[in-house]
Design an enzyme around this catalytic site. Structure first.
Site, mmCIF file in Angstrom:
data_model
loop_
_atom_site.group_PDB
_atom_site.id
_atom_site.type_symbol
_atom_site.label_atom_id
_atom_site.label_comp_id
_atom_site.label_asym_id
_atom_site.label_seq_id
_atom_site.Cartn_x
_atom_site.Cartn_y
_atom_site.Cartn_z
ATOM 1 N N THR A 210 0.852 -1.187 0.000
ATOM 2 C CA THR A 210 0.000 0.000 0.000
ATOM 3 C C THR A 210 0.890 1.241 0.000
ATOM 4 O O THR A 210 2.092 1.142 -0.278
ATOM 5 C CB THR A 210 -0.976 -0.030 1.200
ATOM 6 N N ASN A 211 0.344 2.407 0.293
ATOM 7 C CA ASN A 211 1.165 3.623 0.378
ATOM 8 C C ASN A 211 0.653 4.510 1.503
ATOM 9 O O ASN A 211 -0.317 4.174 2.178
ATOM 10 C CB ASN A 211 1.177 4.358 -0.971
#
Ligand SMILES: Cc1cc2nc3c(=O)[nH]c(=O)nc-3n(C[C@H](O)[C@H](O)[C@H](O)COP(=O)(O)O)c2cc1C
Length: 418
Positions: A210-211
């Site tokens: 993810t980020n």
């Protein structure tokens, strides 16, 4: 901003018992200089910090202090019936809690219960007080009800410690006041589709890529558009944020799900604002089971590109205005210009992602607004909710000259859940 931007606006400035009460004196002067007619109301604690006479002289009006005053009778109703805005600066922890709970045991708290006008609150307190879970819950309640609660600033506090709790800078409070007073229904009739948050690409049943996107910018845009009268769908990756009032949220996880959710609503939209940080890569061979530690061979994870959602929607557009976001760490304008053209966007919002003040996760943001047919406008750092209004102003000015096409129903098979 014109010299008398607040000409004729009636503001009730509530001052509560914070050490930052002295800053309300300068704020009052600025409000008056901008043309506002200001009545000041003070809590009894606030009068311990600044004498009411100071506010009385600078506002040219008696200061409201007591609910059971001799005159006027019913001061809480008289003060708010013609007010355009209530500004609470500084707002104590006590005042935020009372307002969230609907308590009305003194003049200032009774004003909140009695009014129908917009309220802006600028908290100031010690960092530990701001971090209290009870206060966080109260702040969330207030925001969900449409009250604008500004984030306090980080810096040296009266306690001698450094933390988050300082009264927001005067220019931030003034921007919030202008933005709230300008609350027009100027987006009414528009159908706005906003994407927000990160995406999550599974590696196996429990792990994912993810980020750092928090979703705050997209949620702020959805909130601003809804408050300005637009019909808003928010397609959101995983975040902890509550949906803004009057916005329909669709929750997704992966880039594919986000692409599908946006695609299904694109024909309906008049404006698409893509704030989501869609992951660029995903594992090529995700496992549906949890991979055991000993099963990992040390092979590097094979990755593949995710779909370019903006590019694909840009190819399908008929009437929609397209607004993109670019998170750039260098050559901001050159890279931004390239993205504007490549993706055939109408407006690009360029965020700086490096340094302690990165756009990711922060409450405030420093952005450059880049309309396709206009010059780039660098903005000073400001809270994301205020930036959201500036972005909508820019879209409106450059792209929404004609009224939207006839209102369409959302596509078949899509049910609204608020
Ligand atoms: C010197 C001093 C400074 C204070 N500063 C703050 C402050 O900055 N923020 C805050 O929430 N409370 C602060 N307090 C506590 C409030 O004054 C107290 O909670 C009071 O009940 C608030 O009343 P009000 O909300 O009716 O104004 C301070 C108290 C003292 C004695």
């Amino acid at each position: 901003m014109s010299e008398k931007a607040l000409q004729g606006k009636r503001i009730v400035l509530c001052v509560t018992g914070s050490i930052a009460a002295y800053k309300a004196v300068s704020l009052l002067r600025t409000l008056v200089e901008e043309g506002a007619e200001v009545s000041v109301a003070m809590t009894s604690s606030a009068t311990q910090f600044v004498a009411p006479l100071t506010f009385e002289v600078l506002s040219g009006r008696p200061v409201l202090q007591r609910l059971f005053a001799d005159s006027p009778p019913l001061p809480h109703l008289r003060a708010t019936e013609e007010a355009d805005l209530i500004l609470v600066a500084p707002a104590t922890a006590n005042c935020l809690a009372k307002c969230a709970l609907g308590l009305a045991d003194d003049l200032v708290s009774t004003l909140f219960v009695a009014t129908r006008c917009p309220i802006v609150m600028a908290p100031a307190m010690d960092g530990d007080m701001w971090d209290q879970p009870a206060l966080a819950a109260h702040t969330q309640t207030l925001r969900e009800r449409g009250i604008m609660v500004l984030e306090p600033e980080e810096g040296p506090l009266a306690s001698g410690l450094v933390g988050k709790g300082r009264l927001p800078a005067e220019h931030v409070i003034m921007e919030a006041v202008r933005s709230r007073l300008a609350l027009r229904r100027d987006w009414s009739g528009q159908r706005v589709l906003v994407s927000a948050g990160p995406t999550r690409e599974p590696i196996d049943a429990v792990r994912f890529i993810t980020n750092a996107s928090s979703g705050k910018m997209g949620y702020a845009i959805a909130d601003a558009a809804a408050q300005r009268g637009a019909d808003v769908w928010l397609v959101s990756g995983p975040t902890a944020l509550p949906p803004p009032a009057n916005v329909t949220r669709v929750s997704v996880l992966t880039a594919d799900e986000m692409a599908h959710a946006l695609d299904a609503r694109f024909a309906w939209a008049t404006v698409l604002v893509m704030t989501a940080a869609v992951g660029d890569f995903r594992p090529r061979y995700p496992s549906s089971a949890k991979v055991k530690k000993h099963e990992w061979t040390g092979e590097p994870l094979a990755l593949e590109r995710t779909p370019d959602i903006l590019q694909s929607l840009s190819g399908k557009r008929t009437h929609q205005v397209l607004v993109g976001f670019a998170a750039e760490s260098e050559d901001l304008l050159a890279n931004g210009r390239k993205k504007l053209q490549q993706k055939n966007l109408d407006v690009l919002v360029i965020n700086k992602i490096t340094g302690a003040q990165s756009a990711f996760g922060n409450e405030s943001n420093e952005a450059i607004l880049f309309p396709r047919h206009g010059t780039p406008m660098p903005l000073e750092r400001m809270p994301k909710r205020l930036l959201a209004d500036r972005i909508l102003d820019t879209i409106k000015e450059h792209c929404l000259s004609s009224p939207p096409s006839r209102v369409q129903q959302p596509p078949e098979g899509i049910r609204r859940i608020r």
